[in-house]
Write an enzyme that holds these catalytic residues in place. Sequence first.
Site, PDB file in Angstrom:
ATOM      1  N   LYS A 489     -11.780  -8.371   4.451  1.00  0.00           N
ATOM      2  CA  LYS A 489     -11.679  -7.117   4.361  1.00  0.00           C
ATOM      3  C   LYS A 489     -12.737  -6.055   3.523  1.00  0.00           C
ATOM      4  O   LYS A 489     -13.220  -6.878   2.676  1.00  0.00           O
ATOM      5  CB  LYS A 489     -10.307  -6.832   3.972  1.00  0.00           C
ATOM      6  N   ARG A 586       5.442  -3.758  -0.462  1.00  0.00           N
ATOM      7  CA  ARG A 586       4.383  -2.763   0.044  1.00  0.00           C
ATOM      8  C   ARG A 586       4.568  -2.736   1.575  1.00  0.00           C
ATOM      9  O   ARG A 586       4.978  -1.801   1.945  1.00  0.00           O
ATOM     10  CB  ARG A 586       2.981  -3.585  -0.227  1.00  0.00           C
ATOM     11  N   TYR A 714     -26.288  14.038 -19.753  1.00  0.00           N
ATOM     12  CA  TYR A 714     -25.400  15.090 -19.690  1.00  0.00           C
ATOM     13  C   TYR A 714     -24.630  15.160 -20.943  1.00  0.00           C
ATOM     14  O   TYR A 714     -24.057  14.246 -21.560  1.00  0.00           O
ATOM     15  CB  TYR A 714     -24.348  15.060 -18.486  1.00  0.00           C
ATOM     16  N   MET A 763     -25.073  10.196 -11.383  1.00  0.00           N
ATOM     17  CA  MET A 763     -24.650   9.806 -10.175  1.00  0.00           C
ATOM     18  C   MET A 763     -25.659   8.799  -9.639  1.00  0.00           C
ATOM     19  O   MET A 763     -25.086   7.599  -9.021  1.00  0.00           O
ATOM     20  CB  MET A 763     -24.802  11.249  -9.279  1.00  0.00           C
TER      21      MET A 763
HETATM   22  C1  LIG Z   1      -6.590  -9.508   0.192  1.00  0.00           C
HETATM   23  C2  LIG Z   1      -5.454 -10.633   0.608  1.00  0.00           C
HETATM   24  C3  LIG Z   1      -5.533 -11.706   0.497  1.00  0.00           C
HETATM   25  C4  LIG Z   1      -6.517 -12.428  -0.200  1.00  0.00           C
HETATM   26  O1  LIG Z   1      -6.172 -12.216  -1.791  1.00  0.00           O
HETATM   27  P1  LIG Z   1      -7.309 -13.112  -2.689  1.00  0.00           P
HETATM   28  O2  LIG Z   1      -6.672 -12.841  -4.046  1.00  0.00           O
HETATM   29  O3  LIG Z   1      -8.659 -12.223  -2.898  1.00  0.00           O
HETATM   30  O4  LIG Z   1      -7.376 -14.499  -2.292  1.00  0.00           O
HETATM   31  C5  LIG Z   1      -4.437 -12.511   1.007  1.00  0.00           C
HETATM   32  N1  LIG Z   1      -3.439 -11.945   1.626  1.00  0.00           N
HETATM   33  C6  LIG Z   1      -3.441 -10.394   2.039  1.00  0.00           C
HETATM   34  C7  LIG Z   1      -2.310 -10.056   2.770  1.00  0.00           C
HETATM   35  C8  LIG Z   1      -4.114  -9.831   1.333  1.00  0.00           C
HETATM   36  O5  LIG Z   1      -4.323  -8.535   1.681  1.00  0.00           O
END
Ligand SMILES: *Cc1c(COP(=O)(O)O)cnc(C)c1O
Length: 819
Positions: A489, A586, A714, A763
Amino acid sequence: MSSTTYSIGHFATLLHAKAFVPQPELIITRLVIDSRTVIDPESSLFFALKAKRDGHEFLKDAYDNGIRSFVISEEQYLNAFPDANMLLVENVSQALQTLAIVHRNQFDLKVLAITGSNGKTVVKEWLYQLLAADFNIIRSPKSFNSQIGVPLSVWNIQREHTMGIFEAGISKENEMEALQSIIQPTIGILTNIGEAHAEGFPSVKAKLLEKLKLFKDTELFIYSPEYTNGIPTKDLPGQSKFSWSLTQKADLQVSFIEPIEDKTYIRAIYKGTEIECLIPFSDRASVENGIICWATLLSLGYSAEVADARLEKLNKVGMRLEMKNGINQCSVIDDSYVADIPSLAIALDFLNLQNQHPKKTLILSDLQETGKKESLLYAEIADLLKQKNLHRLIGIGPNISSMASLFDLETSFYESTQDFIDHFPAIHFYDETILVKGARKFEFERISKMITQKVHDTVLEIDLNALAENLQFYRNKLKPGVKIMAMVKAFSYGSGSFEIANVLQYHKVDYLAVAYTDEGVALRKGGITLPIMVMSPEPSAFDAIVKYKLEPEIYNLDILNGFIKFLPEGAVDYPIHLKIDTGMHRLGFEETDLTDLLETIQNSKKVKVVSAFSHLVGSDEIQHDEFTQYQIQRFKSFAKNIEDGLNYKFIWHISNTSGISRHPEAQLDMVRLGIGLYGHDGGLNQNKGLQTVAVLKTTVTQVKEIKANETVGYSRKGLLPNGGTIATVKIGYADGYTRRFGNGVGKMLLNGQLVPTVGVICMDMCMLDVTGLEVKTGDEVILFNGKLTIAMLAEQIGTIPYEILTNISQRVKRIYFYE
Ligand SMILES: *Cc1c(COP(=O)(O)O)cnc(C)c1O
């Protein structure tokens, strides 16, 4: 291809193998250890090594790729394929070594062997550059120097070669003897002995003695007494010896070293007179490697003048294959320093790994002199290109051009690099992967410059080997049968997208997971065929999910109902993944949803649960271990209830990276590996065992002297009360180097020194306080690497490594490479 021919039947006898050999006369010319990198399958012999992965797992793949001869160590496979030759031996890697020794024994040529802690590959490549005018040289490809790499290298010796140059590397005691018997060197070179790789040895001395075994039968041994630990000369190997030193009496006694711009001028006493040379490098390691090469040339009888003239022309060794973004949506693999068949085969394998573009193009120069008849040489290349399914060849140089008729694919030819450049505007490149491979004198760097995108000074370098090693690190922790879902991701935690997914696919992970549908779509467009889970399957994207065969994470009843409703009548068993909330709070189903959940799924034939999972909130920290156990138990009982209700089985998973390293009991059917792949694991002590994958670097754009009481940047925040020197670097908050790093909070590595930021981060730029240091425009600046880690940066600004990595903006160019 070997000029000495061996039949598989002959090998069976040589290896005393228990054999099943339906075609004993079959001639073997290639030894293969990777089922995917096959050139001539019928005449290849596959070794099922038990290395990182058990080669027996790949027998079927190798067979499907056309290989019909195998060396195995597990009897159950002896009759696995009715038409394949199977040689069953005790130890497959020893069998490989035995065949290499048999091959080596056919030849009587000068063989240089190089070992030492550092510099082996550079010294090998440089000696090749220095000696190629006088010898027809076979050398180890890249840094093939292991128990496996050495036999594969030696196997390449052919009749026409007049010299071999091989490197040997060992990591523990009792490894060198085998390498010595394979290489059988006549000349030995010890580069140096450092603290590196000392772990496998009881002491530095033990390491030295092991290395010296390589040279036991040499006619000539080249070394520095600085690295021989006080061993008396008479006890060193070699019928004759040649020593060099910066500090002691030696055959080549260096007396003076002075940097001159980017070069180094060196003087030494040799045979009682003063001689000199100029090495076109200035860093310490290159100077030492240069002196070793100098000593080698002199010891081989070259005059001081010739040695100097050749050393001056040494070229940088391009040790890695880099992939960059190209013009017109192309990717460019830049290997513009060598062109010979072994390295071409390696580069083509890397090219073949890339599925992101529909088309693959090779830009190739005339090959370096190999002593082989031209027509044979180019016929071999034509064959190679055909087997690697290349789409287009652009040949540059008179020799390759004259062989045009041999190539059976789209081709165009140019007399010279300049000729190509002159025609460049009319040559079409679009959406393809381009491998640029040329002998040095063709100066193909001019071509790669034209077809790669201008790289803004800041780059994120991604080491794909290290990524694969990290995958293996976690794989080794898994119980048999546990699957891996790799989390890619957020652009693979900032490290890339299909480039990373390609490697993971190649290394056979079971699943990929992305956050959003468009990330999954991008992977599919990049040629990724693995199952992909989408964690936030927004209803507006259901269309794309189905079209690209992505698998949604279903985390509540609304999404479930929406997705079922979206699927067309008649759809059956569309794979879905259920997210269970066990404490993260969550997303996810809770126990109270169970009845509705089961009812909805049971009432629809359209979907099928392929997995259920939950996410641990504190798998990296001892203080949360109790809660982790609670989550695992809660998940198991919920998943069991779903399975019982649905009456079928699916994959259970809960572990993330530090879950794998700290909670083996939580592996269940699959683990979800995320940041560990990219080189960080909060559950490990200082990431022990992981490799650094990402290095963020930039360069100094300008150096300025600041007077007392002047300010920098700045809002006049940067104060240097006594004045000083600042260096401006081109990275700012828009690149992901947040303003929190300003005013000395953030530090970067410049020529090995930590230097603080001064003033606020702008920036696109920021300023560093380099007062008192020698700094010039163009110097490399490291934002993070294996020494200055992302964990340290995170600490500086009170965040976590995940945020540091994923913050790096997409405008920072990624460069991917294989060592
Ligand atoms: C990002 C994520 C992981 C991976 O977690 P890491 O600590 O980076 O290994 C596993 N499961 C879910 C649902 C995630 O969102």
